[in-house]
Design an enzyme around this catalytic site. Sequence first.
Site, mmCIF file in Angstrom:
data_model
loop_
_atom_site.group_PDB
_atom_site.id
_atom_site.type_symbol
_atom_site.label_atom_id
_atom_site.label_comp_id
_atom_site.label_asym_id
_atom_site.label_seq_id
_atom_site.Cartn_x
_atom_site.Cartn_y
_atom_site.Cartn_z
ATOM 1 N N ARG A 104 17.429 -31.085 38.331
ATOM 2 C CA ARG A 104 16.190 -31.644 39.001
ATOM 3 C C ARG A 104 15.172 -31.637 37.969
ATOM 4 O O ARG A 104 15.060 -30.816 37.106
ATOM 5 C CB ARG A 104 15.521 -31.226 40.190
ATOM 6 C CG ARG A 104 16.431 -31.077 41.504
ATOM 7 C CD ARG A 104 15.443 -30.021 42.577
ATOM 8 N NE ARG A 104 14.479 -30.933 43.054
ATOM 9 C CZ ARG A 104 14.617 -31.920 44.060
ATOM 10 N NH1 ARG A 104 15.720 -32.172 44.326
ATOM 11 N NH2 ARG A 104 13.527 -32.488 44.444
ATOM 12 N N GLU B 71 17.152 -41.783 49.895
ATOM 13 C CA GLU B 71 16.943 -41.812 51.472
ATOM 14 C C GLU B 71 15.846 -42.563 51.641
ATOM 15 O O GLU B 71 14.617 -42.174 51.047
ATOM 16 C CB GLU B 71 16.951 -40.421 52.187
ATOM 17 C CG GLU B 71 16.639 -40.400 53.765
ATOM 18 C CD GLU B 71 16.658 -39.278 54.342
ATOM 19 O OE1 GLU B 71 16.924 -37.963 53.520
ATOM 20 O OE2 GLU B 71 16.420 -39.106 55.410
ATOM 21 N N LYS C 289 9.745 -35.504 48.671
ATOM 22 C CA LYS C 289 9.081 -36.664 49.662
ATOM 23 C C LYS C 289 8.297 -35.916 50.871
ATOM 24 O O LYS C 289 7.344 -36.388 51.273
ATOM 25 C CB LYS C 289 10.042 -37.591 49.934
ATOM 26 C CG LYS C 289 10.312 -38.666 48.856
ATOM 27 C CD LYS C 289 11.429 -39.412 49.554
ATOM 28 C CE LYS C 289 12.839 -39.760 49.078
ATOM 29 N NZ LYS C 289 14.055 -39.666 49.785
#
Length: 557
Positions: free
Chosen positions: A261, A35, A271
């Site tokens: 992850r 994103e 982020k």
Amino acid sequence: MDKKDRSLNFIESIIEEDLKNGLKREDLRFRFPPEPNGYLHIGHIKAICLNFNLGQKYGAAVNLRFDDTNPQNEESKYVTAIKNDVNWLGYSWDKECFASDYFEQLFEWAKYLIDEGLAYVDSQSSEEIAYQKGTPTTPGKNSPYRERSIGESKNIFQEMANGKHPEGTHVLRAKIDMESPNMLLRDPVIYRVLNKSHHRTGNKWRVYPMYDWTHGQSDYLEQITHSLCTLEFKPHRDLYQWFLKSLPIEKRLPEQTEFARLNLSYTVTSKRKLKQLIDLKLVSSWDDPRMPTISGLRRRGYTPEALKNFVNIAGIAKRENIIEASLLEFCARDHLNKIAPRVNAVLNPIKLTIVNYEEGSETLEGEVNPESTINKVREIPFSKHLYIEKEDFREEPNRKFFRLSLGKEVRLKNAYIIRGESVIKDKSGNITEVLCTYDKGSKSGSGSEASKRKVKGTLHWVCRHQAIKVKVNLYDRLFNDPAPDQHENKSFLDFFNPNSLEEIFAFAEPSIQSALPGQLYQFQRLGYFCVDTRSKSGSLVFNRTVGLRDNWPKTKN
Ligand code: ATP
Ligand code: MG
């Protein structure tokens, strides 16, 4: 597969199985779908390497897809930064795609769902909708709008798209099952009204699709075969499949597979959280060298090779874990040792004067990199007037101190053996200068008997008159806790390390005069340093990438 091939990670095993079951190798296709709401971080490197390495291994295309369905957080500057970072890692993508390219198709498919009785416009507030969702242990309740007519839902949905309805008044929901044990299947919202301008579509749309409604269909439209995402998306997989199965589509459906992850100790990989550090001015920017962003790591002096080796060693796992920051540092040292030219720099200087050396200077030679097969040497000026590190001299040494002290000998690297003779102190008793004598015959590399004499310590040094003054940024870990965002009652910000940056001035040998931004060096006996990207010739700034040895626990405990 009959026998488990241990050289394959579990995703490769799935792919091999699919190939055996008839999937054509030439149809394999992967994607990396960030994103554009911030800069990429070390966790993303894992996803990038996973997808692009599969692409390389199977000769398959890998798309770079920007998942841009939240216009309030997304900006084209992030698109540019993300492309730059992926390229810097050494990967190139097949197609550059944007979820926003599919807004039209997604809108058409949403209307198809309404027509099929599989979606409806709900006109309740988000609080009411949340309340009716139930909990993981209690079923949800149907919305009073669930049986709204197809025609009415279609009308309102079109009006929403036309900008007739303010934010929060209506949403489009998929009609699945309010009693499903999977909360995500309890009539999820697939469109909401947002009066926001989009970084690519501008003001064209007043309704924006939700992530879940977008992701699988984007994978389908690009004919991705294996849609790899992190474990938190596991519960979304049913929804991913439900959407694809509900649509009038005939080509091969993509399959979602989850992997763990990558979490790194002493930092955060999100982020949103990294952006908070910038907004609060705790760090200077996304590429602050303390940040675990790709751009921060690059500015700090990490190489693509070191980073890729790191994620490779960390491996592809099915369960979450935290990888030690010291492994990342090890990978940096390992690569920099092979490529970084050696220079002398003194970070915390004290004067050293060789009383029996004549005035004037001579030029000595030092190896550029003993690890390299190319035997290059550099010139180093030497004179009576030098700097050494303050901590390399002790007036009262203990038995384990093998560096310079009075009456003891050490070698000056690439130069002579010296012996400490006396010290000069200021009025408060602090040593301001160390006086020594040297053994003229002991010059390194001269081949003389004296040059072969063994002494216990070797010190780095710079010539006082020819040294260049440089600024050095010394970095420590960004947080004081190994898992700063895993504490229940505390914010990760509570663990911010206020001493994560120390700015000092140092003296370096003149060969670094022409150093360019991004250039990497080993400051002998100290560690690896990189010329800061914002450094200018004449006022050089170096960032410490990593020390020569892992001495972090020793200095902290
Ligand atoms: P963030 O919370 O930092 O925004 P994200 O998962 O929302 O992370 P995206 O830009 O949506 O970030 O992620 C792009 C891809 O990278 C996704 O496939 C995601 O699963 C993967 N990814 C993100 N963070 C990690 C991580 N720490 N380890 C491995 N893969 C990750
Ligand atoms: Mg995200």
